[in-house]
Scaffold this motif. Structure first.
Motif, PDB file in Angstrom:
ATOM      1  N   PRO A  34       0.816  -1.223   0.000  1.00  0.00           N
ATOM      2  CA  PRO A  34       0.000   0.000   0.000  1.00  0.00           C
ATOM      3  C   PRO A  34       0.850   1.274   0.000  1.00  0.00           C
ATOM      4  O   PRO A  34       0.532   2.240  -0.697  1.00  0.00           O
ATOM      5  CB  PRO A  34      -0.814  -0.103   1.287  1.00  0.00           C
ATOM      6  CG  PRO A  34      -0.803  -1.534   1.649  1.00  0.00           C
ATOM      7  CD  PRO A  34       0.480  -2.092   1.129  1.00  0.00           C
ATOM      8  N   ALA A  35       1.929   1.274   0.737  1.00  0.00           N
ATOM      9  CA  ALA A  35       2.801   2.450   0.763  1.00  0.00           C
ATOM     10  C   ALA A  35       3.444   2.683  -0.604  1.00  0.00           C
ATOM     11  O   ALA A  35       3.578   3.827  -1.055  1.00  0.00           O
ATOM     12  CB  ALA A  35       3.875   2.284   1.831  1.00  0.00           C
ATOM     13  N   ALA A  36       3.836   1.618  -1.281  1.00  0.00           N
ATOM     14  CA  ALA A  36       4.437   1.753  -2.604  1.00  0.00           C
ATOM     15  C   ALA A  36       3.426   2.280  -3.617  1.00  0.00           C
ATOM     16  O   ALA A  36       3.749   3.140  -4.440  1.00  0.00           O
ATOM     17  CB  ALA A  36       4.993   0.404  -3.068  1.00  0.00           C
ATOM     18  N   VAL A  37       2.194   1.790  -3.542  1.00  0.00           N
ATOM     19  CA  VAL A  37       1.150   2.262  -4.463  1.00  0.00           C
ATOM     20  C   VAL A  37       0.861   3.738  -4.231  1.00  0.00           C
ATOM     21  O   VAL A  37       0.772   4.524  -5.178  1.00  0.00           O
ATOM     22  CB  VAL A  37      -0.131   1.409  -4.306  1.00  0.00           C
ATOM     23  CG1 VAL A  37      -1.295   2.037  -5.050  1.00  0.00           C
ATOM     24  CG2 VAL A  37       0.117  -0.010  -4.796  1.00  0.00           C
ATOM     25  N   VAL A  38       0.764   4.148  -2.975  1.00  0.00           N
ATOM     26  CA  VAL A  38       0.515   5.547  -2.656  1.00  0.00           C
ATOM     27  C   VAL A  38       1.676   6.410  -3.129  1.00  0.00           C
ATOM     28  O   VAL A  38       1.468   7.499  -3.685  1.00  0.00           O
ATOM     29  CB  VAL A  38       0.261   5.721  -1.139  1.00  0.00           C
ATOM     30  CG1 VAL A  38       0.268   7.189  -0.746  1.00  0.00           C
ATOM     31  CG2 VAL A  38      -1.048   5.073  -0.758  1.00  0.00           C
ATOM     32  N   ALA A  39       2.891   5.950  -2.951  1.00  0.00           N
ATOM     33  CA  ALA A  39       4.057   6.723  -3.373  1.00  0.00           C
ATOM     34  C   ALA A  39       4.085   6.886  -4.888  1.00  0.00           C
ATOM     35  O   ALA A  39       4.369   7.976  -5.399  1.00  0.00           O
ATOM     36  CB  ALA A  39       5.337   6.041  -2.887  1.00  0.00           C
ATOM     37  N   VAL A  40       3.793   5.831  -5.623  1.00  0.00           N
ATOM     38  CA  VAL A  40       3.786   5.904  -7.089  1.00  0.00           C
ATOM     39  C   VAL A  40       2.680   6.847  -7.567  1.00  0.00           C
ATOM     40  O   VAL A  40       2.894   7.661  -8.470  1.00  0.00           O
ATOM     41  CB  VAL A  40       3.634   4.496  -7.705  1.00  0.00           C
ATOM     42  CG1 VAL A  40       3.341   4.577  -9.186  1.00  0.00           C
ATOM     43  CG2 VAL A  40       4.885   3.678  -7.450  1.00  0.00           C
ATOM     44  N   LEU A  41       1.516   6.751  -6.976  1.00  0.00           N
ATOM     45  CA  LEU A  41       0.423   7.650  -7.355  1.00  0.00           C
ATOM     46  C   LEU A  41       0.772   9.103  -7.032  1.00  0.00           C
ATOM     47  O   LEU A  41       0.471  10.004  -7.822  1.00  0.00           O
ATOM     48  CB  LEU A  41      -0.872   7.243  -6.662  1.00  0.00           C
ATOM     49  CG  LEU A  41      -1.506   5.952  -7.163  1.00  0.00           C
ATOM     50  CD1 LEU A  41      -2.726   5.596  -6.322  1.00  0.00           C
ATOM     51  CD2 LEU A  41      -1.887   6.075  -8.629  1.00  0.00           C
ATOM     52  N   ALA A  42       1.403   9.342  -5.897  1.00  0.00           N
ATOM     53  CA  ALA A  42       1.791  10.705  -5.533  1.00  0.00           C
ATOM     54  C   ALA A  42       2.828  11.251  -6.509  1.00  0.00           C
ATOM     55  O   ALA A  42       2.754  12.414  -6.921  1.00  0.00           O
ATOM     56  CB  ALA A  42       2.333  10.727  -4.103  1.00  0.00           C
ATOM     57  N   MET A  43       3.783  10.427  -6.907  1.00  0.00           N
ATOM     58  CA  MET A  43       4.792  10.873  -7.875  1.00  0.00           C
ATOM     59  C   MET A  43       4.156  11.189  -9.221  1.00  0.00           C
ATOM     60  O   MET A  43       4.503  12.183  -9.869  1.00  0.00           O
ATOM     61  CB  MET A  43       5.885   9.811  -8.030  1.00  0.00           C
ATOM     62  CG  MET A  43       6.811   9.727  -6.850  1.00  0.00           C
ATOM     63  SD  MET A  43       8.216   8.641  -7.125  1.00  0.00           S
ATOM     64  CE  MET A  43       7.437   7.046  -7.029  1.00  0.00           C
ATOM     65  N   ALA A  44       3.224  10.371  -9.650  1.00  0.00           N
ATOM     66  CA  ALA A  44       2.545  10.625 -10.925  1.00  0.00           C
ATOM     67  C   ALA A  44       1.722  11.901 -10.854  1.00  0.00           C
ATOM     68  O   ALA A  44       1.731  12.717 -11.792  1.00  0.00           O
ATOM     69  CB  ALA A  44       1.660   9.439 -11.283  1.00  0.00           C
TER      70      ALA A  44
END
Length: 68
Positions: A9-19
């Motif tokens: 979940p943290a990785a998904v949130v981080a990727v979405l935030a970067m995008a």
């Protein structure tokens, strides 16, 4: 492998935030004036090429093949 599932979940949130930051932070596209672009291109192509490089080539060391 199961122990790393809590990171998903943290990785998904981080990727979405970067995008999202990449999308929001980009400069808006402006319409390009075709005539002005052609004039800039013609001016760049009309400039004479410079012969040589900005700095002289360094002198090569004469290697004797013996380690000092």
């Amino acid at each position: 492998m199961e122990i790393l599932l809590w990171l998903a979940p943290a990785a998904v949130v981080a990727v979405l935030a970067m995008a999202w930051v990449g999308w929001v932070g980009r400069e808006p596209r402006e319409q390009v004036d075709r005539e002005a672009a052609l004039e800039r291109m013609a001016g760049a192509l009309a400039r004479p090429d410079r012969a040589g490089y900005a700095a002289p080539a360094p002198e090569r060391d004469r290697s004797t093949g013996i380690a000092v």
